[in-house]
Write a protein that holds these residues in place. Structure first.
Motif, PDB file in Angstrom:
ATOM      1  N   ASP B   4       1.238  -0.888  -0.276  1.00 37.33           N
ATOM      2  CA  ASP B   4       0.039   0.475  -0.025  1.00 37.33           C
ATOM      3  C   ASP B   4       0.692   1.398  -0.202  1.00 37.33           C
ATOM      4  O   ASP B   4       1.765   2.075   1.102  1.00 37.33           O
ATOM      5  CB  ASP B   4      -0.739   0.274   1.626  1.00 37.33           C
ATOM      6  N   ASP B   5       0.488   1.999  -1.216  1.00 37.46           N
ATOM      7  CA  ASP B   5       1.592   3.288  -1.201  1.00 37.46           C
ATOM      8  C   ASP B   5       1.573   4.099   0.206  1.00 37.46           C
ATOM      9  O   ASP B   5       3.059   4.607   0.889  1.00 37.46           O
ATOM     10  CB  ASP B   5       0.999   4.509  -2.140  1.00 37.46           C
ATOM     11  N   GLY B   6       0.081   4.169   1.096  1.00 40.27           N
ATOM     12  CA  GLY B   6       0.367   5.269   1.740  1.00 40.27           C
ATOM     13  C   GLY B   6       1.412   4.645   3.236  1.00 40.27           C
ATOM     14  O   GLY B   6       2.196   5.427   3.641  1.00 40.27           O
ATOM     15  N   VAL B   7       1.332   3.059   3.817  1.00 38.70           N
ATOM     16  CA  VAL B   7       2.122   2.639   4.617  1.00 38.70           C
ATOM     17  C   VAL B   7       3.680   2.645   3.982  1.00 38.70           C
ATOM     18  O   VAL B   7       4.176   2.779   4.912  1.00 38.70           O
ATOM     19  CB  VAL B   7       1.519   1.380   4.267  1.00 38.70           C
ATOM     20  N   ILE B   8       3.616   2.099   2.355  1.00 38.36           N
ATOM     21  CA  ILE B   8       5.416   2.120   2.274  1.00 38.36           C
ATOM     22  C   ILE B   8       6.100   3.947   2.507  1.00 38.36           C
ATOM     23  O   ILE B   8       7.133   4.302   2.815  1.00 38.36           O
ATOM     24  CB  ILE B   8       5.230   2.103   0.275  1.00 38.36           C
ATOM     25  N   ASP B   9       5.010   5.020   2.411  1.00 38.01           N
ATOM     26  CA  ASP B   9       5.733   6.439   2.311  1.00 38.01           C
ATOM     27  C   ASP B   9       5.748   6.211   4.276  1.00 38.01           C
ATOM     28  O   ASP B   9       7.516   6.820   4.448  1.00 38.01           O
ATOM     29  CB  ASP B   9       4.505   7.143   1.995  1.00 38.01           C
ATOM     30  N   GLN B  10       4.930   5.516   5.046  1.00 37.80           N
ATOM     31  CA  GLN B  10       5.596   6.129   6.400  1.00 37.80           C
ATOM     32  C   GLN B  10       6.683   5.106   6.942  1.00 37.80           C
ATOM     33  O   GLN B  10       7.058   5.620   7.668  1.00 37.80           O
ATOM     34  CB  GLN B  10       4.234   5.324   6.989  1.00 37.80           C
ATOM     35  N   ILE B  11       6.846   4.155   6.626  1.00 42.81           N
ATOM     36  CA  ILE B  11       8.276   3.113   6.255  1.00 42.81           C
ATOM     37  C   ILE B  11       9.585   3.876   5.157  1.00 42.81           C
ATOM     38  O   ILE B  11      10.323   4.003   6.273  1.00 42.81           O
ATOM     39  CB  ILE B  11       8.009   1.613   5.885  1.00 42.81           C
ATOM     40  N   ALA B  12       9.131   4.931   4.856  1.00 37.75           N
ATOM     41  CA  ALA B  12      10.012   5.086   4.293  1.00 37.75           C
ATOM     42  C   ALA B  12      10.498   6.749   5.034  1.00 37.75           C
ATOM     43  O   ALA B  12      11.840   6.522   4.943  1.00 37.75           O
ATOM     44  CB  ALA B  12       9.651   5.842   2.721  1.00 37.75           C
ATOM     45  N   ASP B  13       9.748   7.027   5.449  1.00 37.20           N
ATOM     46  CA  ASP B  13      10.166   8.565   6.252  1.00 37.20           C
ATOM     47  C   ASP B  13      10.544   7.603   7.939  1.00 37.20           C
ATOM     48  O   ASP B  13      11.469   8.092   8.118  1.00 37.20           O
ATOM     49  CB  ASP B  13       8.837   8.874   6.898  1.00 37.20           C
ATOM     50  N   ALA B  14      10.309   6.859   8.038  1.00 37.68           N
ATOM     51  CA  ALA B  14      11.151   6.326   9.172  1.00 37.68           C
ATOM     52  C   ALA B  14      12.475   6.214   8.911  1.00 37.68           C
ATOM     53  O   ALA B  14      12.794   5.920   9.705  1.00 37.68           O
ATOM     54  CB  ALA B  14      10.197   5.139  10.185  1.00 37.68           C
ATOM     55  N   PHE B  15      12.497   5.192   8.052  1.00 37.44           N
ATOM     56  CA  PHE B  15      13.828   4.711   7.157  1.00 37.44           C
ATOM     57  C   PHE B  15      14.448   5.462   7.244  1.00 37.44           C
ATOM     58  O   PHE B  15      16.146   5.829   7.940  1.00 37.44           O
ATOM     59  CB  PHE B  15      13.219   4.089   6.213  1.00 37.44           C
ATOM     60  N   THR B  16      14.252   6.914   6.689  1.00 36.74           N
ATOM     61  CA  THR B  16      15.180   7.900   6.745  1.00 36.74           C
ATOM     62  C   THR B  16      15.766   8.727   8.191  1.00 36.74           C
ATOM     63  O   THR B  16      16.325   8.995   8.288  1.00 36.74           O
ATOM     64  CB  THR B  16      14.237   9.722   5.805  1.00 36.74           C
ATOM     65  N   GLN B  17      14.816   8.332   8.763  1.00 36.44           N
ATOM     66  CA  GLN B  17      15.099   9.095  10.102  1.00 36.44           C
ATOM     67  C   GLN B  17      15.593   8.124  10.980  1.00 36.44           C
ATOM     68  O   GLN B  17      16.974   8.864  11.496  1.00 36.44           O
ATOM     69  CB  GLN B  17      13.288   9.396  11.428  1.00 36.44           C
ATOM     70  N   GLN B  18      15.624   6.962  11.114  1.00 34.23           N
ATOM     71  CA  GLN B  18      16.445   6.612  11.800  1.00 34.23           C
ATOM     72  C   GLN B  18      17.692   5.473  11.150  1.00 34.23           C
ATOM     73  O   GLN B  18      18.961   5.024  11.904  1.00 34.23           O
ATOM     74  CB  GLN B  18      15.275   5.329  12.113  1.00 34.23           C
ATOM     75  N   GLY B  19      17.337   5.162  10.372  1.00 33.28           N
ATOM     76  CA  GLY B  19      18.718   4.531   9.311  1.00 33.28           C
ATOM     77  C   GLY B  19      18.493   3.338   8.936  1.00 33.28           C
ATOM     78  O   GLY B  19      19.210   2.815   8.719  1.00 33.28           O
ATOM     79  N   PHE B  20      17.398   2.519   9.793  1.00 32.79           N
ATOM     80  CA  PHE B  20      16.967   1.050   9.354  1.00 32.79           C
ATOM     81  C   PHE B  20      15.448   1.092   9.320  1.00 32.79           C
ATOM     82  O   PHE B  20      14.671   1.855   9.872  1.00 32.79           O
ATOM     83  CB  PHE B  20      17.710   0.834  10.980  1.00 32.79           C
ATOM     84  N   ILE B  21      15.249   0.163   9.443  1.00 31.92           N
ATOM     85  CA  ILE B  21      13.523  -0.712   9.517  1.00 31.92           C
ATOM     86  C   ILE B  21      13.141  -1.956   9.720  1.00 31.92           C
ATOM     87  O   ILE B  21      13.989  -2.698   9.110  1.00 31.92           O
ATOM     88  CB  ILE B  21      12.808   0.402   7.817  1.00 31.92           C
ATOM     89  N   ARG B  22      12.367  -2.171  10.871  1.00 29.55           N
ATOM     90  CA  ARG B  22      11.845  -3.862  10.978  1.00 29.55           C
ATOM     91  C   ARG B  22      10.298  -3.516  10.454  1.00 29.55           C
ATOM     92  O   ARG B  22       9.743  -3.590  11.082  1.00 29.55           O
ATOM     93  CB  ARG B  22      12.850  -4.342  11.719  1.00 29.55           C
ATOM     94  N   LEU B  23       9.954  -4.628   9.583  1.00 28.93           N
ATOM     95  CA  LEU B  23       8.844  -4.882   9.195  1.00 28.93           C
ATOM     96  C   LEU B  23       8.204  -6.071   9.396  1.00 28.93           C
ATOM     97  O   LEU B  23       9.059  -7.315   9.077  1.00 28.93           O
ATOM     98  CB  LEU B  23       8.558  -4.865   7.421  1.00 28.93           C
ATOM     99  N   GLU B  24       7.541  -6.874  10.413  1.00 28.97           N
ATOM    100  CA  GLU B  24       7.018  -8.226  11.010  1.00 28.97           C
ATOM    101  C   GLU B  24       6.015  -8.495  10.059  1.00 28.97           C
ATOM    102  O   GLU B  24       5.328  -7.615   9.314  1.00 28.97           O
ATOM    103  CB  GLU B  24       7.019  -7.682  11.877  1.00 28.97           C
ATOM    104  N   LYS B  25       6.715 -10.207   9.976  1.00 29.09           N
ATOM    105  CA  LYS B  25       5.105 -10.652   9.083  1.00 29.09           C
ATOM    106  C   LYS B  25       4.953  -9.975   7.622  1.00 29.09           C
ATOM    107  O   LYS B  25       3.903  -9.772   7.348  1.00 29.09           O
ATOM    108  CB  LYS B  25       3.603  -9.780   9.817  1.00 29.09           C
ATOM    109  N   PHE B  26       6.381 -10.466   7.190  1.00 25.04           N
ATOM    110  CA  PHE B  26       6.443  -8.908   5.332  1.00 25.04           C
ATOM    111  C   PHE B  26       5.628  -9.955   4.985  1.00 25.04           C
ATOM    112  O   PHE B  26       5.095  -9.668   3.945  1.00 25.04           O
ATOM    113  CB  PHE B  26       7.861  -9.508   5.533  1.00 25.04           C
TER     114      PHE B  26
END
Lengths: 185, 182
Positions: B4-26
């Motif tokens: 979902d594009d909206g979800v991906i945008d949120q993930i991208a924002d979090a990745f930009t801020q933190q430098g990493f992201i962990r997605l469960e139940k991928f």
């Protein structure tokens, strides 16, 4: 008893290093020291502060013995390596179930001989905790050369060099692997 | 869910801020079980250099992580076009580990890893850890959770390792699909 000829690199296990009562008193003293968790990619175990600063009488006596000219001369005689009298690092270590120290060479400027004095009951193969000395394979650690399970009141010494690859195998079960160790400079 | 594009945008924002992201139940459950069954094949090779690593390398042509859809997802998260992904599939069981090594220093790169396991207990070891060279600052610790995808921007001064798997793990193991993004 030939330090220099022992493979995969010069080392020696000296059994019955201290008198039995002296060793028992030192073991009790070591157990009273405060141990701090040490954890990294390379290891997981517990360690005391630098035992030079211990207030315990038995440990102070042990430090004094290591500082003596007689000890330095004994080590030189065994190893053929000249060490400075009184120049050594010293800390207590405790390995319990799941603790380990993975393969490394110990090399750091000034370290000439590594020593481990075991103050724990004898370990068998199933208890883990063995010191494994690995062969050198063109500057990299190779296959396991010799393994020594911890033995009460015995002192292991080995030459520190670019090829002194060694590890402490994981302790398995309830036995506690107490030791005092460090490096002679 | 992650397409979902909206979800991906949120993930991208979090990745930009933190430098990493962990997605469960991928992956969805059906895909995940299929994947687990595929990597349980016996085709693996023990890789051990005692002062660097110990694990089993699994030969596995990975369809999911080489797919156009996955590359698009990654591109959106990390904010750059993905041209190539190099993959390695590794199994870690008792006595396996990787150590920090100088070879990793000075390289900045995008990485991802996907974890597969039936069950895992944190006491068994195996955590994937990213830390700065000087050891200062908080390390980023990724626990071993099956069906989780982690994307990391490894900075020049960062090192990573997989914590030694201890005897409490018994015969249990986990698989890591490691990807380097170019």
């Amino acid at each position: 008893m030939d330090f220099a000829k022992n493979m995969p690199f010069p080392h020696l296990l000296i059994e019955g290093f201290l008198g039995e009562n002296e060793a028992k008193r030192l073991a009790l003293a070591l157990k009273k020291e405060e141990f701090e968790e040490k954890d990294s990619d390379l290891f997981s175990f517990k360690q005391t502060q630098d035992l030079h600063y211990s207030e315990n009488k038995e440990i102070k006596e042990f430090v004094k013995m290591l500082e003596s000219r007689e000890f330095a001369e004994r080590i030189e005689k065994i190893s053929g390596i000249k060490v400075k009298k009184g120049a050594f690092d010293l800390a207590g270590s405790l390995y319990e179930n799941t603790d380990y120290l993975l393969c490394h060479d110990d090399e750091l400027e000034g370290r000439k001989i590594a020593y481990i004095y075991y103050l724990c009951e004898d370990f068998s193969e199933k208890d883990g905790g063995a010191l494994a000395l690995l062969e050198d394979d063109n500057g990299k650690p190779g296959k396991s050369g010799k393994r020594y399970s911890p033995k009460w009141n015995s002192l292991m010494i080995f030459e520190v060099s670019k090829r002194s690859w060694h590890e402490v195998e994981e302790v398995i079960g309830k036995k506690k692997r107490y030791a005092i160790g460090g490096w002679l400079h | 869910m992650y397409l979902d594009d909206g979800v991906i945008d949120q993930i991208a924002d979090a990745f930009t801020q933190q430098g990493f992201i962990r997605l469960e139940k991928f992956l969805n459950e059906k895909e995940y079980i299929y994947f687990i069954n595929r990597i349980n094949s016996p085709d693996s090779k023990i890789e051990k250099v005692p002062d660097r690593y110990s694990y089993s390398l699994i030969e596995c042509d990975e369809i999911i992580f080489g797919s156009v859809g996955f590359k698009e997802l990654l591109s959106k998260v990390v904010g750059k076009k993905i041209t190539k992904i190099s993959l390695k599939v590794k199994r870690f069981g008792w006595k396996d580990y990787t150590l920090v090594h100088d070879d990793e220093a000075g390289k900045e790169e995008m990485r991802f890893f996907f974890i597969l396991t039936d069950k895992w207990n944190v006491e068994w070891g195996g955590n994937v850890v990213y830390m700065t060279e000087d050891g200062l600052g908080n390390p980023i610790v990724f626990p071993i959770t099956g069906n989780s995808l982690c994307i990391v921007k490894k900075k020049k001064d960062m090192h990573s390792f997989v914590k030694y798997v201890n005897n409490l793990a018994g015969k249990n193991s986990f698989v890591v699909v490691e990807g380097k993004i170019k």
